[in-house]
Design an enzyme around this catalytic site. Structure first.
Site, PDB file in Angstrom:
ATOM      1  N   ASP A  10      81.455  40.390  65.255  1.00 45.21           N
ATOM      2  CA  ASP A  10      80.316  39.720  65.897  1.00 45.21           C
ATOM      3  C   ASP A  10      80.812  38.921  67.106  1.00 45.21           C
ATOM      4  OD1 ASP A  10      77.894  38.551  66.406  1.00 45.21           O
ATOM      5  OD2 ASP A  10      77.639  37.683  64.405  1.00 45.21           O
ATOM      6  N   ASP A  11      80.358  39.295  68.275  1.00 42.07           N
ATOM      7  CA  ASP A  11      80.712  38.553  69.497  1.00 42.07           C
ATOM      8  C   ASP A  11      82.203  38.631  69.823  1.00 42.07           C
ATOM      9  OD1 ASP A  11      78.047  37.846  69.391  1.00 42.07           O
ATOM     10  OD2 ASP A  11      78.381  35.694  69.631  1.00 42.07           O
ATOM     11  N   CYS A  50      73.072  40.204  69.252  1.00 43.64           N
ATOM     12  CA  CYS A  50      73.245  40.652  67.864  1.00 43.64           C
ATOM     13  C   CYS A  50      72.130  41.515  67.280  1.00 43.64           C
ATOM     14  CB  CYS A  50      73.394  39.440  66.955  1.00 43.64           C
ATOM     15  SG  CYS A  50      74.520  38.173  67.539  1.00 43.64           S
ATOM     16  N   HIS A 108      70.719  39.909  59.445  1.00 45.83           N
ATOM     17  CA  HIS A 108      70.044  39.667  60.738  1.00 45.83           C
ATOM     18  C   HIS A 108      69.059  40.761  61.130  1.00 45.83           C
ATOM     19  CE1 HIS A 108      70.462  37.759  65.013  1.00 45.83           C
ATOM     20  NE2 HIS A 108      69.488  37.232  64.298  1.00 45.83           N
ATOM     21  N   ASP A 260      79.433  43.966  67.816  1.00 49.09           N
ATOM     22  CA  ASP A 260      77.988  44.179  68.018  1.00 49.09           C
ATOM     23  C   ASP A 260      77.539  43.916  69.450  1.00 49.09           C
ATOM     24  OD1 ASP A 260      78.235  41.367  67.953  1.00 49.09           O
ATOM     25  OD2 ASP A 260      76.298  41.106  66.964  1.00 49.09           O
ATOM     26  N   ASN A 261      78.363  43.212  70.211  1.00 54.61           N
ATOM     27  CA  ASN A 261      78.082  42.967  71.636  1.00 54.61           C
ATOM     28  C   ASN A 261      79.351  42.378  72.230  1.00 54.61           C
ATOM     29  OD1 ASN A 261      76.167  40.577  70.109  1.00 54.61           O
ATOM     30  ND2 ASN A 261      77.839  39.852  71.388  1.00 54.61           N
TER      31      ASN A 261
HETATM   32 CA    CA Z   1      76.757  39.247  68.181  1.00 58.84          CA
END
Ligand code: CA
Length: 440
Positions: A10-11, A50, A108, A260-261
């Site tokens: 994540d990130d 996300c 999420h 995810d990004n």
């Molecule tokens: Ca993210």
């Protein structure tokens, strides 16, 4: 039928894995995935934050097809804040052909009772429903979501095991890794799908001394803690891969790894170098991510694949490998014929992105990219020679083609069906009862 594991971070920044050249944060275990399979140098996600990115990944479809163009709010009473029931998840598809599926970590994709993992194709769940979470168990002070009073309160709820709140004593990343290993042990005798969605290294930046002590050489405190969080993920990936090997499952298990990004470098100390910008942006730093895959039974080790691929391809690849099919038409493509060099062309003629509220967009062909970050200025790059998007090219027929293609694609997309994180206040005004929920 191969087992399937998706490891999502994540990130995490494009540059922050060894296989993309990172040197201050060793990731020897994550690097085992491309080392024994494929590194994608042009691996994209379908959105730069996300929620929508996960909706695309989990359905194999551009999330704007079903109105998921915003990052959902935590709104457990609202059946629209999440993945519409018209959509099938990868777990639904694999379940049809006998897979047992577990989601671990960050969900999420909706906190409403109809959208939780056990209602979306997964037989098991361990984690949390919100967009992030505190990492230390002593901070998990809310016994369930009936105590949530504000958007970020769910970061402090106790974890869920299936439908039950549980006591947990480990650092969050370690707990998620432990559960992943146990799931594989329990299901070694049958096809399984594990969706391991670490929230690390998303903020808050929190790590234990075990991991922090590895990075005394990093003076910047933010980068140091970020490095420790990535290192915790790397340890977990190592334990999981070791377990596959021990159980002799590694040959016929497909493992994907991606973020995810792109990295929000100012917030978490990540690096997207040499890409421009980061999380939230339509420039490469927002949407091009560390991306790798392995399937030793079918693919040679050490492949480097340079054509653009996207997270949407994971569903298509996995569904084809399992013979599962899909209920809805997929936007992704089965990558195996390309990786086995049975097909030489690019898997996609064009890839598309839309940032609805800002009026932003991007479209990429095998070589060119049109980007319009805020709807107020088109830029055109040859990203095969200008990965940093520094030298804008003059408009030409290629640019016009990209514009036409994007307009045709966008005409098929839906406006967002829910207000998102950016509209938190407006949503709360419209739904004053938003946090009045059952005990769960
Ligand atoms: Ca993210």
């Amino acid at each position: 039928m191969p087992n399937v594991i998706i490891i999502l971070t994540d990130d995490m920044g494009y540059h922050d894995v060894g296989f993309n050249g990172c040197t201050d944060i060793p990731t020897p275990n994550i690097d085992r995935i491309p080392g024994n399979g494929v590194k994608f140098t042009n691996g994209y996600v379908s959105y730069a934050v996300c929620g929508p990115s996960r909706a695309g990944l989990m359905t194999g479809r551009y999330q704007d097809r079903f109105g998921f163009g915003r990052n959902p709010l935590f709104a457990p009473n609202d059946p629209e804040q999440g993945l519409p029931l018209s959509e099938e998840t990868m777990a639904d598809a694999l379940g049809r052909v006998g897979y047992r599926s577990m989601a671990i970590g960050k969900w999420h994709l909706g906190a409403h009772k109809d959208q939780r993992p056990l209602r979306r194709g997964f037989q098991e769940f361990f984690g949390f429903l919100s967009g992030g979470h505190q990492y230390f168990p002593e901070e998990w002070t809310l016994s369930d979501m009936s105590q949530v009073k504000a958007q970020y309160d769910p970061y402090r709820t106790k974890l869920l095991r299936n439908d039950q709140r549980v006591e947990e004593s480990e650092y969050l990343t370690d707990a998620l890794s432990r559960e992943a290993v146990r799931f594989v042990e329990r299901n070694a005798g049958q096809p399984f799908f594990l969706y391991l969605a670490y929230n690390a290294p998303h903020t808050p930046l929190q790590a234990t001394e075990k991991y922090l002590s590895r990075f005394a050489h990093i003076k910047d405190k933010k980068r140091r803690t970020y490095a420790a969080m990535v290192s915790a993920v790397d340890d977990g990936v190592g334990k999981l891969l070791d377990k596959l090997a021990e159980l002799k499952l590694d040959d016929n298990t497909i493992v994907f790894f991606l973020s995810d990004n792109g990295g929000p470098y100012a917030a978490n100390g990540s690096s997207n170098a040499p890409l421009r910008e980061g999380k939230g942006s339509m420039y490469e730093g927002g949407i091009r991510v560390p991306f790798a895959m392995r399937w030793p039974a079918m693919l040679p080790a050490g492949l480097v694949y340079e054509q653009p691929v996207i997270s949407l391809d994971i569903f298509a690849t996995v569904a084809a490998a399992a013979g599962a099919g899909s209920k809805n038409p997929l936007d992704g493509t089965d990558l195996m014929p390309f990786l086995k060099k049975e097909r030489q062309e690019a898997p996609h003629a064009f890839l598309f992105w839309r940032k609805f509220d800002a009026g932003g967009l991007a479209v990429r062909s095998d070589r060119f990219k049109l980007v319009n970050e805020k709807g107020d200025g088109e830029e055109f790059y040859d990203v095969t020679i200008d990965i940093g998007e520094q030298n804008a090219l003059p408009a030409d027929d290629q640019l016009r083609t990209l514009k036409t293609q994007w307009a045709q694609w966008a005409a098929q997309m839906k406006d967002p069906v829910f207000l998102g994180l950016m509209q938190d206040e407006e949503y709360t005004r419209l739904h004053p009862d938003r946090f009045v929920v059952e005990k769960y």
